[in-house]
Design a protein around this motif. Sequence first.
Motif, PDB file in Angstrom:
ATOM      1  N   TYR A  30     -18.686   1.882   2.787  1.00 54.44           N
ATOM      2  CA  TYR A  30     -19.292   2.314   1.527  1.00 54.44           C
ATOM      3  C   TYR A  30     -20.630   1.613   1.277  1.00 54.44           C
ATOM      4  CZ  TYR A  30     -15.018   4.810   0.536  1.00 54.44           C
ATOM      5  OH  TYR A  30     -13.972   5.693   0.601  1.00 54.44           O
ATOM      6  N   MET A  74      -7.817  -2.569   6.597  1.00 49.57           N
ATOM      7  CA  MET A  74      -7.395  -3.336   5.427  1.00 49.57           C
ATOM      8  C   MET A  74      -5.880  -3.520   5.319  1.00 49.57           C
ATOM      9  SD  MET A  74     -10.197  -1.931   2.671  1.00 49.57           S
ATOM     10  CE  MET A  74      -9.830  -3.044   1.300  1.00 49.57           C
ATOM     11  N   PHE A  75      -5.098  -2.768   6.083  1.00 48.11           N
ATOM     12  CA  PHE A  75      -3.648  -3.007   5.995  1.00 48.11           C
ATOM     13  C   PHE A  75      -3.001  -3.314   7.343  1.00 48.11           C
ATOM     14  CE2 PHE A  75      -2.854   1.556   6.786  1.00 48.11           C
ATOM     15  CZ  PHE A  75      -3.985   2.135   6.229  1.00 48.11           C
ATOM     16  N   ARG A  78      -4.566  11.288  -6.505  1.00 48.44           N
ATOM     17  CA  ARG A  78      -4.449   9.837  -6.685  1.00 48.44           C
ATOM     18  C   ARG A  78      -4.138   9.181  -5.333  1.00 48.44           C
ATOM     19  NH1 ARG A  78      -0.255   9.652 -10.824  1.00 48.44           N
ATOM     20  NH2 ARG A  78      -1.748  10.939 -11.951  1.00 48.44           N
ATOM     21  N   SER A  84     -13.335   1.006   4.663  1.00 47.25           N
ATOM     22  CA  SER A  84     -13.674  -0.407   4.576  1.00 47.25           C
ATOM     23  C   SER A  84     -14.791  -0.563   3.555  1.00 47.25           C
ATOM     24  CB  SER A  84     -14.127  -0.966   5.928  1.00 47.25           C
ATOM     25  OG  SER A  84     -15.501  -0.683   6.143  1.00 47.25           O
ATOM     26  N   SER A  85     -14.927  -1.770   3.063  1.00 50.87           N
ATOM     27  CA  SER A  85     -16.000  -2.047   2.117  1.00 50.87           C
ATOM     28  C   SER A  85     -17.366  -1.712   2.731  1.00 50.87           C
ATOM     29  CB  SER A  85     -15.948  -3.525   1.711  1.00 50.87           C
ATOM     30  OG  SER A  85     -17.076  -3.862   0.948  1.00 50.87           O
ATOM     31  N   LYS A 130      -7.223   9.083  -3.262  1.00 52.32           N
ATOM     32  CA  LYS A 130      -8.142   8.045  -3.736  1.00 52.32           C
ATOM     33  C   LYS A 130      -7.738   6.674  -3.195  1.00 52.32           C
ATOM     34  CE  LYS A 130     -11.554   7.052  -6.712  1.00 52.32           C
ATOM     35  NZ  LYS A 130     -12.430   7.747  -7.643  1.00 52.32           N
ATOM     36  N   LEU A 131      -6.443   6.412  -3.211  1.00 55.22           N
ATOM     37  CA  LEU A 131      -5.959   5.139  -2.670  1.00 55.22           C
ATOM     38  C   LEU A 131      -6.299   5.019  -1.193  1.00 55.22           C
ATOM     39  CD1 LEU A 131      -2.512   5.029  -4.480  1.00 55.22           C
ATOM     40  CD2 LEU A 131      -4.367   3.372  -4.774  1.00 55.22           C
ATOM     41  N   SER A 185      -8.824   6.481   0.249  1.00 55.42           N
ATOM     42  CA  SER A 185     -10.280   6.306   0.384  1.00 55.42           C
ATOM     43  C   SER A 185     -10.666   4.843   0.221  1.00 55.42           C
ATOM     44  CB  SER A 185     -11.022   7.169  -0.639  1.00 55.42           C
ATOM     45  OG  SER A 185     -10.944   6.603  -1.941  1.00 55.42           O
ATOM     46  N   MET A 186      -9.820   4.084  -0.476  1.00 56.69           N
ATOM     47  CA  MET A 186     -10.073   2.650  -0.676  1.00 56.69           C
ATOM     48  C   MET A 186      -9.541   1.836   0.504  1.00 56.69           C
ATOM     49  SD  MET A 186      -8.995   0.334  -3.979  1.00 56.69           S
ATOM     50  CE  MET A 186      -7.228   0.590  -3.911  1.00 56.69           C
ATOM     51  N   MET A 187      -8.260   1.976   0.781  1.00 51.54           N
ATOM     52  CA  MET A 187      -7.622   1.122   1.796  1.00 51.54           C
ATOM     53  C   MET A 187      -7.773   1.670   3.212  1.00 51.54           C
ATOM     54  SD  MET A 187      -6.186  -1.593   0.386  1.00 51.54           S
ATOM     55  CE  MET A 187      -4.774  -2.177   1.355  1.00 51.54           C
ATOM     56  N   LEU A 199     -15.802  11.718  -0.917  1.00 47.89           N
ATOM     57  CA  LEU A 199     -14.476  11.514  -1.514  1.00 47.89           C
ATOM     58  C   LEU A 199     -13.739  12.845  -1.662  1.00 47.89           C
ATOM     59  CD1 LEU A 199     -15.302   8.834  -4.252  1.00 47.89           C
ATOM     60  CD2 LEU A 199     -14.195   8.462  -2.037  1.00 47.89           C
ATOM     61  N   PHE A 231       0.838  -1.203   0.000  1.00 42.79           N
ATOM     62  CA  PHE A 231       0.000   0.000   0.000  1.00 42.79           C
ATOM     63  C   PHE A 231       0.873   1.254   0.000  1.00 42.79           C
ATOM     64  CE2 PHE A 231      -2.846   2.878   2.743  1.00 42.79           C
ATOM     65  CZ  PHE A 231      -3.486   3.411   1.643  1.00 42.79           C
TER      66      PHE A 231
END
Lengths: 370, 370
Positions: B244, B317-318, B229, B240-241, B232-233, B235-237, B261, B198
């Motif tokens: 969203y 997530m990490f 960018r 959590s799923s 954004k990364l 916002s993903m990692m 976002l 990550f």
Amino acid sequence: MTEKNNKKPAEAPSPGASRTMSTIENKYYSQQIHGPYEKHSIGNLKLKEGKTLRNTKIAYTTFGELNNKKDNAILFPHMYSGTSKDMEMYIGENQPLDPTKYFIILPNQIGNGLSTSPHNTKPPNGQADFPQINISDDVRAQHKLITEKFGIEKLELVLGWSMGAQQTYEWIVRYPEMVKKAAPIGGTAKNPVISKIFVDTLIDAIQSDPNYRHGYYKKPHAVQQGLKRHAKLFSMMGASSKLYSQKDWKKPGFTSLNDFLTNFWNEWFLPMDPNNLICMAKKWREADVSQNTNGDLKKALKRIKAKVYVMPFEEDMFFTLDQCEKEEKHIPNSELHPIPTTWGHFGMLGMDPNDKKYINNKIQKLLKTN
Amino acid sequence: MTEKNNKKPAEAPSPGASRTMSTIENKYYSQQIHGPYEKHSIGNLKLKEGKTLRNTKIAYTTFGELNNKKDNAILFPHMYSGTSKDMEMYIGENQPLDPTKYFIILPNQIGNGLSTSPHNTKPPNGQADFPQINISDDVRAQHKLITEKFGIEKLELVLGWSMGAQQTYEWIVRYPEMVKKAAPIGGTAKNPVISKIFVDTLIDAIQSDPNYRHGYYKKPHAVQQGLKRHAKLFSMMGASSKLYSQKDWKKPGFTSLNDFLTNFWNEWFLPMDPNNLICMAKKWREADVSQNTNGDLKKALKRIKAKVYVMPFEEDMFFTLDQCEKEEKHIPNSELHPIPTTWGHFGMLGMDPNDKKYINNKIQKLLKTN
């Protein structure tokens, strides 16, 4: 006869760019690597997003024989970044999909490089100008393939992994009467938001490479930096934390983390065409069966008549277990079978033989049910 | 007196670049936004990776009063991309860190923009030439701060989130006799591989922006594409799923996914200095307490004498739950308290009041134990 006399204007009245400008030559997309396959022409395909895909050709491979009753067909669409070739490990006399019993059709996605795709389409519709494709466009094209080409009215099984699962869901919602059994593996009926964000990062990884040139690169492997970045993102989200902490990548024989990152992930993605990947990524991003029911996902799922095994990968980071579970609850005749693997989303490649064994058993069991 | 006569050669004998070339002016790193804070000079710091950081200054803030016995001090280092200011929500008479009882020290990381950092260091050591910092360099600098400046020999509590947890672990392994209690929140003693991957994607997101110019950009906000960018990364990692899928981002008042976002993630990262972020990211990447025990992680963890509450975020997530759990098993006097939140790694910001309440309760409980 002159070339002009040979033209078929009904199919492609393109006097300009398409005759003077060329497609991208990329040896990766060849019979040698992904064949043998055939192509079925379905003509001009009116796309869900409004544009028309001209002279659409769907590449496909088949195994086994269609019986007289035409009731032994299995449709097995493929995932992002793959082709039908990548699915063949599940086919064989000792595999879950037995060609001595079943007629197995492996259609290639629009945009995957064998079917009509950005890299093999001439201007003004090629490369960055390739129209936006929807999962439902693929499924409608596959419907034409199996009905027009083979006269099949009912499929014994539709199955697929990841974008293959997205296509499977679209099939059983769009054509509920046509599918008896279905196995969406590592994928959802509606793309989860985190998966959309992941797709955004993938697309951006490629497009931010200056050599991408807004999609008008000239050489097939010009965009290596972007593709490496794209591969790195997949190595993060496509696997799982446990795969790395337990070093389970050692099992298939990788000798170091770097060996795995380079010779699994980069090896996989670097030969591919960036616009082809982006075409598929955008399709993946928007996949949603509720487009059949005005946005009502529950209603769409309740339409399903097939017997469904919903098979998420336990550690999948974007088609997460809980998302698959939520959807499964609304599918009338369904069972949830989470696949216990540390390979996350990439479990279906069978890098750990136990994963493949688990999937094999479930598919065999599903095929045996009535 | 001339400027030359004023110079202190022992500290900075730099007749060339450092006097004629300037640092980056970035208003984000100011007393107005992150203050009030003070700075403690610890001189030239020999770094773990070999180089020397000249004239190192550690910014810090304190709350409360150090008592006569000097046994009421709490150290609260901060996370990636933050400053001490972001920790203050946990301090107050009705907060877990009560300044009427405790003397709370919030040190700023090297590289975070307030302490010595790439953006405020002149050539030939600034920007892309800033030396690689290790978590242990920060901890050794903090050790100097609390012993030299305040004469503290024992800390009642060290706690921190994410890179703050990495610093907490380094503290209790490196100086086991000096820490009574510790709460590493949402972080590990050894950075997990997926977290390294990550970090690689974060660094690459910034560096691949052509305006980054190999780290020698001239204007503070030149690298917006790369920072977007990077956001954004995160916002993903960093979430959590479930955050969203359940739209839990609505709870703090965001009105749409795009609003979240943009006005959470972009708002957070866009004002920051790219090289500062990269400096911290590289530190995060290499964090590993087993550098104190020749690579033996279990041995390092067994050295810990503090009472430790290991507090992972359930959906992180990490710095995943299972990684935190594995480490916790080797810490002699420890308890595992997973924080049940859908905010994943960003749970500590207390966007959901329940998360903060949970953390508050645990810290209060830990402080009450003997």
